[in-house]
Design a protein around this motif. Structure first.
Motif, PDB file in Angstrom:
ATOM      1  N   ASN A   1      40.030  50.477  23.419  1.00 43.38           N
ATOM      2  CA  ASN A   1      40.976  50.811  22.348  1.00 43.38           C
ATOM      3  C   ASN A   1      41.559  52.192  22.597  1.00 43.38           C
ATOM      4  O   ASN A   1      41.121  53.188  22.039  1.00 43.38           O
ATOM      5  N   GLU A   2      42.526  52.229  23.475  1.00 39.83           N
ATOM      6  CA  GLU A   2      43.211  53.447  23.856  1.00 39.83           C
ATOM      7  C   GLU A   2      44.708  53.210  23.765  1.00 39.83           C
ATOM      8  O   GLU A   2      45.159  52.084  23.640  1.00 39.83           O
ATOM      9  N   VAL A   3      45.449  54.296  23.845  1.00 42.15           N
ATOM     10  CA  VAL A   3      46.899  54.191  23.915  1.00 42.15           C
ATOM     11  C   VAL A   3      47.321  54.862  25.205  1.00 42.15           C
ATOM     12  O   VAL A   3      47.056  56.056  25.395  1.00 42.15           O
ATOM     13  N   PRO A   4      47.924  54.148  26.137  1.00 42.14           N
ATOM     14  CA  PRO A   4      48.183  52.714  26.131  1.00 42.14           C
ATOM     15  C   PRO A   4      46.880  51.922  26.321  1.00 42.14           C
ATOM     16  O   PRO A   4      45.891  52.450  26.846  1.00 42.14           O
ATOM     17  N   PRO A   5      46.891  50.660  25.907  1.00 40.67           N
ATOM     18  CA  PRO A   5      45.686  49.840  26.025  1.00 40.67           C
ATOM     19  C   PRO A   5      45.249  49.698  27.487  1.00 40.67           C
ATOM     20  O   PRO A   5      46.079  49.650  28.394  1.00 40.67           O
ATOM     21  N   ARG A   6      43.948  49.645  27.683  1.00 39.05           N
ATOM     22  CA  ARG A   6      43.404  49.488  29.034  1.00 39.05           C
ATOM     23  C   ARG A   6      42.438  48.309  29.016  1.00 39.05           C
ATOM     24  O   ARG A   6      41.582  48.205  28.139  1.00 39.05           O
ATOM     25  N   VAL A   7      42.594  47.419  29.983  1.00 38.66           N
ATOM     26  CA  VAL A   7      41.718  46.254  30.117  1.00 38.66           C
ATOM     27  C   VAL A   7      41.193  46.238  31.543  1.00 38.66           C
ATOM     28  O   VAL A   7      41.958  46.408  32.496  1.00 38.66           O
ATOM     29  N   GLU A   8      39.888  46.034  31.693  1.00 40.22           N
ATOM     30  CA  GLU A   8      39.272  45.947  33.007  1.00 40.22           C
ATOM     31  C   GLU A   8      38.552  44.614  33.141  1.00 40.22           C
ATOM     32  O   GLU A   8      37.982  44.103  32.184  1.00 40.22           O
ATOM     33  N   TYR A   9      38.594  44.083  34.348  1.00 43.63           N
ATOM     34  CA  TYR A   9      37.936  42.817  34.651  1.00 43.63           C
ATOM     35  C   TYR A   9      36.870  43.057  35.712  1.00 43.63           C
ATOM     36  O   TYR A   9      37.047  43.877  36.618  1.00 43.63           O
ATOM     37  N   SER A  10      35.769  42.331  35.581  1.00 39.80           N
ATOM     38  CA  SER A  10      34.700  42.388  36.573  1.00 39.80           C
ATOM     39  C   SER A  10      34.001  41.039  36.604  1.00 39.80           C
ATOM     40  O   SER A  10      34.141  40.231  35.686  1.00 39.80           O
ATOM     41  N   LEU A  11      33.250  40.802  37.666  1.00 40.00           N
ATOM     42  CA  LEU A  11      32.505  39.552  37.771  1.00 40.00           C
ATOM     43  C   LEU A  11      31.219  39.640  36.953  1.00 40.00           C
ATOM     44  O   LEU A  11      30.589  40.695  36.888  1.00 40.00           O
ATOM     45  N   THR A  12      30.841  38.529  36.367  1.00 39.96           N
ATOM     46  CA  THR A  12      29.536  38.423  35.714  1.00 39.96           C
ATOM     47  C   THR A  12      28.493  38.153  36.796  1.00 39.96           C
ATOM     48  O   THR A  12      28.824  37.976  37.972  1.00 39.96           O
ATOM     49  N   ASP A  13      27.235  38.074  36.398  1.00 41.42           N
ATOM     50  CA  ASP A  13      26.188  37.715  37.361  1.00 41.42           C
ATOM     51  C   ASP A  13      26.465  36.338  37.958  1.00 41.42           C
ATOM     52  O   ASP A  13      26.275  36.126  39.156  1.00 41.42           O
ATOM     53  N   ASN A  14      26.930  35.402  37.124  1.00 45.50           N
ATOM     54  CA  ASN A  14      27.277  34.070  37.640  1.00 45.50           C
ATOM     55  C   ASN A  14      28.471  34.144  38.586  1.00 45.50           C
ATOM     56  O   ASN A  14      28.548  33.384  39.553  1.00 45.50           O
ATOM     57  N   GLY A  15      29.406  35.029  38.309  1.00 46.36           N
ATOM     58  CA  GLY A  15      30.546  35.214  39.194  1.00 46.36           C
ATOM     59  C   GLY A  15      30.119  35.715  40.561  1.00 46.36           C
ATOM     60  O   GLY A  15      30.587  35.232  41.588  1.00 46.36           O
ATOM     61  N   TYR A  16      29.221  36.698  40.571  1.00 48.05           N
ATOM     62  CA  TYR A  16      28.706  37.196  41.851  1.00 48.05           C
ATOM     63  C   TYR A  16      27.890  36.132  42.573  1.00 48.05           C
ATOM     64  O   TYR A  16      27.906  36.041  43.801  1.00 48.05           O
ATOM     65  N   ALA A  17      27.186  35.302  41.820  1.00 49.79           N
ATOM     66  CA  ALA A  17      26.335  34.274  42.426  1.00 49.79           C
ATOM     67  C   ALA A  17      27.148  33.228  43.192  1.00 49.79           C
ATOM     68  O   ALA A  17      26.647  32.640  44.144  1.00 49.79           O
ATOM     69  N   ILE A  18      28.398  33.012  42.795  1.00 51.57           N
ATOM     70  CA  ILE A  18      29.209  31.988  43.448  1.00 51.57           C
ATOM     71  C   ILE A  18      29.941  32.519  44.689  1.00 51.57           C
ATOM     72  O   ILE A  18      30.451  31.739  45.493  1.00 51.57           O
ATOM     73  N   ILE A  19      29.966  33.819  44.882  1.00 55.59           N
ATOM     74  CA  ILE A  19      30.683  34.417  46.013  1.00 55.59           C
ATOM     75  C   ILE A  19      30.214  33.865  47.361  1.00 55.59           C
ATOM     76  O   ILE A  19      31.047  33.531  48.218  1.00 55.59           O
ATOM     77  N   PRO A  20      28.898  33.728  47.626  1.00 50.25           N
ATOM     78  CA  PRO A  20      28.492  33.160  48.928  1.00 50.25           C
ATOM     79  C   PRO A  20      29.069  31.758  49.175  1.00 50.25           C
ATOM     80  O   PRO A  20      29.467  31.437  50.297  1.00 50.25           O
ATOM     81  N   ALA A  21      29.133  30.932  48.136  1.00 45.96           N
ATOM     82  CA  ALA A  21      29.710  29.593  48.298  1.00 45.96           C
ATOM     83  C   ALA A  21      31.200  29.693  48.617  1.00 45.96           C
ATOM     84  O   ALA A  21      31.716  28.956  49.470  1.00 45.96           O
ATOM     85  N   LEU A  22      31.898  30.603  47.968  1.00 43.03           N
ATOM     86  CA  LEU A  22      33.325  30.777  48.239  1.00 43.03           C
ATOM     87  C   LEU A  22      33.552  31.273  49.666  1.00 43.03           C
ATOM     88  O   LEU A  22      34.514  30.871  50.329  1.00 43.03           O
ATOM     89  N   LYS A  23      32.656  32.126  50.159  1.00 46.95           N
ATOM     90  CA  LYS A  23      32.782  32.606  51.541  1.00 46.95           C
ATOM     91  C   LYS A  23      32.584  31.465  52.536  1.00 46.95           C
ATOM     92  O   LYS A  23      33.232  31.429  53.584  1.00 46.95           O
ATOM     93  N   GLU A  24      31.719  30.510  52.208  1.00 49.08           N
ATOM     94  CA  GLU A  24      31.539  29.341  53.073  1.00 49.08           C
ATOM     95  C   GLU A  24      32.803  28.484  53.084  1.00 49.08           C
ATOM     96  O   GLU A  24      33.202  27.963  54.120  1.00 49.08           O
ATOM     97  N   PHE A  25      33.453  28.336  51.925  1.00 46.11           N
ATOM     98  CA  PHE A  25      34.730  27.614  51.882  1.00 46.11           C
ATOM     99  C   PHE A  25      35.780  28.343  52.723  1.00 46.11           C
ATOM    100  O   PHE A  25      36.596  27.718  53.395  1.00 46.11           O
ATOM    101  N   GLU A  26      35.758  29.673  52.676  1.00 46.90           N
ATOM    102  CA  GLU A  26      36.695  30.449  53.484  1.00 46.90           C
ATOM    103  C   GLU A  26      36.473  30.173  54.972  1.00 46.90           C
ATOM    104  O   GLU A  26      37.437  29.961  55.725  1.00 46.90           O
ATOM    105  N   LYS A  27      35.211  30.160  55.409  1.00 45.86           N
ATOM    106  CA  LYS A  27      34.897  29.857  56.815  1.00 45.86           C
ATOM    107  C   LYS A  27      35.381  28.460  57.189  1.00 45.86           C
ATOM    108  O   LYS A  27      35.959  28.254  58.261  1.00 45.86           O
ATOM    109  N   TRP A  28      35.128  27.498  56.317  1.00 46.21           N
ATOM    110  CA  TRP A  28      35.545  26.121  56.556  1.00 46.21           C
ATOM    111  C   TRP A  28      37.066  26.039  56.682  1.00 46.21           C
ATOM    112  O   TRP A  28      37.598  25.392  57.588  1.00 46.21           O
ATOM    113  N   GLY A  29      37.773  26.707  55.771  1.00 51.09           N
ATOM    114  CA  GLY A  29      39.235  26.711  55.824  1.00 51.09           C
ATOM    115  C   GLY A  29      39.747  27.331  57.105  1.00 51.09           C
ATOM    116  O   GLY A  29      40.716  26.845  57.703  1.00 51.09           O
TER     117      GLY A  29
END
Length: 96
Positions: free
Chosen positions: A45-73
């Motif tokens: 709650n600032e002026v101007p408004p500021r919003v930040e995004y980050s990965l949750t623990d589940n988001g970080y947990a899926i990164i290795p699977a996404l890297k395998e898809f990247e290798k496959w691609g």
């Protein structure tokens, strides 16, 4: 998810700039990822408004699977490039 996995925390415009996608696509994707519990959204709650995004623990947990898809691609792309180089030999090849 790639940008957040690489940078940890990022603001909307930084994500948009790195990915080069439309506002609508990024907004919808971030909302979906947040709904699925893969991304945290923190609004300050600032002026101007500021919003930040980050990965949750589940988001970080899926990164290795996404890297395998990247290798496959990449393997598929490399394979296609090899087939394109051989395409000039006049052989007829069935489509995939």
């Amino acid at each position: 998810m790639y940008v957040l996995g690489e940078h940890g925390t990022a603001r909307y415009n930084a994500i948009k700039k790195e990915l080069g996608i439309t506002n609508m696509m990024l907004t919808n994707t971030l909302r979906d990822l947040e709904e699925f519990g893969l991304v945290n959204r923190i609004q300050y709650n600032e002026v101007p408004p500021r919003v930040e995004y980050s990965l949750t623990d589940n988001g970080y947990a899926i990164i290795p699977a996404l890297k395998e898809f990247e290798k496959w691609g990449q393997l598929l792309l490399d394979s296609k490039e090899g087939n394109d180089a051989d395409a000039d030999d006049g052989a007829i090849r069935p489509g995939v």
